[in-house]
Design a protein around this motif. Structure first.
Motif, PDB file in Angstrom:
ATOM      1  N   ASP A 270      53.562 -35.850  18.945  1.00 54.76           N
ATOM      2  CA  ASP A 270      54.232 -34.834  19.763  1.00 54.76           C
ATOM      3  C   ASP A 270      55.645 -35.285  20.116  1.00 54.76           C
TER       4      ASP A 270
ATOM      5  N   LEU B 264      58.901 -31.787  15.908  1.00 56.30           N
ATOM      6  CA  LEU B 264      57.713 -31.233  15.269  1.00 56.30           C
ATOM      7  C   LEU B 264      58.058 -29.977  14.472  1.00 56.30           C
TER       8      LEU B 264
ATOM      9  N   GLU C 124      50.863 -27.329  15.678  1.00 54.46           N
ATOM     10  CA  GLU C 124      49.749 -27.134  16.608  1.00 54.46           C
ATOM     11  C   GLU C 124      48.527 -26.551  15.895  1.00 54.46           C
TER      12      GLU C 124
ATOM     13  N   ARG D 158      43.848 -33.321  19.468  1.00 54.17           N
ATOM     14  CA  ARG D 158      45.124 -33.283  20.175  1.00 54.17           C
ATOM     15  C   ARG D 158      46.173 -33.981  19.333  1.00 54.17           C
ATOM     16  N   LEU D 159      47.432 -33.735  19.656  1.00 53.11           N
ATOM     17  CA  LEU D 159      48.535 -34.463  19.035  1.00 53.11           C
ATOM     18  C   LEU D 159      48.648 -35.842  19.651  1.00 53.11           C
TER      19      LEU D 159
END
Length: 249
Positions: free
Chosen positions: A195, A199, A204, A214-215
């Protein structure tokens, strides 16, 4: 009080954003001196001390600049009475098509291949070779930053980037074998979707492919880099550590 000769020193390429920023902050918090290399000039917005004195503006895409960078790093080490304990090759480039899409193996022009491999592959080995004596004297460590794109076709990273990172992973193993007898450990970290401000749109949507859903955070990558440069990993060399939340599985 720590003397200049006792203070550990890191040379870091690609320090101007993202993982590079987080790495500088992590090492600085432990009292390391950090000599940064970036194609950008030092900014007073950078969140670490001694930046102007320990920043080298260099464009690693130009082969002629590598010798200049090595000489300048060596000079600053001598001037500061420092030894070189770690080299982190974090700088990387990944060109895109005019519409922002990935360059594939059919569309990537030769000049783009050359630039990508110069920054992502040749610069790491030439910097490590140029600073070999300094790293050997301190029994230092080298960390090459590869990528999950080096092991699978990625929706955003282009072919030249992906193959350069795959080559860098192989180079890491070769360097570990060659540098190891001289007391230098060489490892790689392979980040996944981290993140940061750069990006690609649509990242996402990839969260469903990541085991942790999750990132990753830049500081999580920096923690792994710090581990590989510290005495805690004194018997680790030739490894590629996947920092991607399980995306590679």
């Amino acid at each position: 009080m720590t003397s200049p000769t006792d203070r550990k020193t890191l040379v870091l390429t690609g320090a101007s954003r993202g993982i590079g920023h987080a790495t500088v902050k992590r090492f600085s918090a432990e009292g390391w001196r950090v000599i940064t290399c970036s194609r950008h000039a030092f900014s007073d917005k950078c969140p670490w001390p001694s930046g102007p004195e320990d920043h080298i503006q260099v464009d690693l895409s130009d082969p002629e600049n590598l010798g200049v960078a090595v000489a300048e790093i060596q000079k600053r080490l001598v001037d500061g009475g420092s030894r070189l304990h770690a080299l982190v090759n974090n700088a990387g480039t990944s060109p895109k098509e005019p519409d922002g899409s990935r360059m594939n193996s059919l569309s990537t022009p030769m000049h783009a291949w050359r630039t990508v491999f110069q920054v992502n592959f040749f610069a790491p080995i030439l910097l490590a070779r140029g600073l070999f004596k300094e790293l050997s004297a301190a029994k230092g460590a080298v960390v090459n930053v590869t990528s999950i794109a080096g092991i699978r076709v990625h929706p955003f990273a282009g072919t030249a980037y992906a193959t350069s990172k795959a080559a860098l992973a192989s180079l890491t193993r070769e360097m570990a074998a060659d540098f190891g007898p001289h007391g230098i450990r060489v490892n790689a970290i392979s980040p996944g979707e981290i993140d940061t401000a750069i990006l690609s749109p649509g990242t996402e949507d990839m969260i469903g492919d990541i085991a942790l859903r999750r990132l990753g955070l830049p500081q999580e990558v920096a923690e792994t880099i710090f581990f590989l440069c510290s005495s805690q990993s004194s018997y680790v060399t030739g490894a590629e550590v996947h920092v991607n939340g399980g995306q590679h599985v």
